[in-house]
Write a protein that holds these residues in place. Structure first.
Motif: not given
Ligand SMILES: NC(=O)c1ccc[n+]([C@@H]2O[C@H](COP(=O)([O-])OP(=O)(O)OC[C@H]3O[C@@H](n4cnc5c(N)ncnc54)[C@H](OP(=O)(O)O)[C@@H]3O)[C@@H](O)[C@H]2O)c1
Length: 352
Positions: A57-58, A72-75, A81-84, A107-110
């Motif tokens: 969140t920072d 960046v690879i986000n795992c 609700r957290r990764a955006e 994925v749809k929201s991205v």
């Protein structure tokens, strides 16, 4: 080449970091907890590695953590609700973004929320660089090249053996249990819709044995219509698995689960079957077979990232088939035990 792995101390994060190292790519381990990152670096026997701490969140900490990395690879799942903020920070910093999300709504929201930003920033965002979503999307594109005008595509996933889902996958199931119960989105007549019923009740994975299927929120229902002209796309899994996943998992139950070990993962098989019905009634069938879904996801996430950093794709939020040449990418996956084929199938009468 330097790549930041967010959630590097998680199960998939460690597999992905190890795969970067195996490919000669320098990994920067990022996460919200210094001790857990240090422990992960120790497990991976990475003594001189750079660790950077940033809460998801920072934004300022994320921007600092990603500095100097080409991608960046986000795992860090669950993504919903957290990764955006992580997607947004990577784009703002001018870095390509790849993740291992299996959550269809996220994925749809991205695609919905970040396409413009990514294009403006000149970076590529490729959500769900996973064992299922990438090969499924690429094979669908190859089917479309062969089939002419397609009316509908059904995508089916099956996993045999391999010790079951990781703790993180189970938490993603809990986070998206509403979507799973509803069967997820169907693409139909130009829009993604909830609640569309299935028009068949079985599919044959290998051989002729028909297996009962249930609608499931697979990523390919979101990605395929972006590059294949098709009226309908729907995702399904075996009903027996859908039933198992619909049990409400408590955090206590998840904590009691062991992440699948390398030994059990190598005996696991995953299967993706795509059946495309053309407007004249012919059916083309694509099949992907692989072993070790989590190891393959690490390989696919790294392969996508390497190609993005090398400048192989245009900017924007893209499906795998929009970013890469499908045959070349699929054939590259043979090095990781992934095999694929497309064949003609005689049309069967679909069950009501
Ligand atoms: N085919 C597929 O769909 C597919 C395949 C592979 C993986 N995946 C997905 O990949 C994800 C990761 O799985 P996993 O087994 O690696 O899970 P995991 O072992 O639980 O690791 C999760 C990672 O995310 C971090 N994290 C969780 N919540 C966070 C938050 N609020 N802020 C910052 N960091 C947070 C954790 O950090 P802490 O340790 O600090 O909590 C940890 O590093 C899951 O969503 C899974 O479904 C999907």
């Amino acid at each position: 080449m330097r790549v930041a792995v967010y959630g590097a101390n998680g199960f998939q994060g460690k597999l992905t970091t190890a795969m970067l190292m195996q490919n000669g790519i320098q990994a920067v381990l990022v996460g919200r907890n210094q001790e857990r990152l240090t422990a992960a670096a120790g497990e991976l026997e990475m003594s001189a590695v750079e660790l950077r701490v940033a809460e998801a969140t920072d934004r300022r900490a994320l921007l600092r953590a990603f500095e100097g990395c080409g991608a960046v690879i986000n795992c860090a799942g669950p993504f919903t609700r957290r990764a955006e903020p992580i997607v947004s920070a990577a784009i703002a910093a001018g870095y390509h973004y790849v993740d291992t999300a299996g959550e269809q709504g996220f994925v749809k929201s991205v695609f919905d929320n970040f396409s413009g930003e990514a294009q403006k920033a000149g970076v590529t965002v490729l959500p769900s660089a996973t064992d299922g979503a990438v090969p499924g999307d690429l094979v669908a594109h190859m089917i479309a090249r062969r089939a002419g005008q397609i009316d509908s595509i059904i995508v089916a996933h099956k996993i045999v053996g391999g010790g079951g889902p990781s703790k993180g996958s189970l938490r993603s199931v809990v986070e998206t249990c509403g979507d799973i119960a509803a069967g997820g989105l169907t693409y139909e007549d130009g829009a993604w819709r909830n609640g569309e019923p299935l028009d068949r009740s079985t599919i044959a994975f290998l051989g002729d044995e028909e297996v009962a299927i249930s609608k499931f929120p697979l990523i390919e229902a979101v990605t395929i219509p972006r590059h294949v002209w098709v009226r309908r796309v729907v995702g399904v899994i075996e009903t027996s698995i859908a039933t198992r996943l619909s049990v409400p998992f408590s955090e206590q139950m998840i904590e009691a689960v062991s992440n699948p070990s390398p030994d059990v993962r190598k005996d696991q098989t995953f299967l993706i079957v795509l059946e495309a019905t053309s407007t004249d009634g012919g059916v083309l069938r694509g099949t992907v077979e692989g072993t070790d879904a989590y190891g393959t996801t690490a390989a696919i996430a790294v392969e996508c990232t390497r190609r993005l950093v090398e400048g192989q794709a245009r900017s924007g939020v893209l499906a795998a088939s929009q970013a890469f040449e499908p045959v070349e990418f699929l054939d590259r996956l043979a090095a990781y035990n992934v095999r694929w084929r497309i064949e003609e199938k005689t049309r069967k009468a679909f069950m009501p």
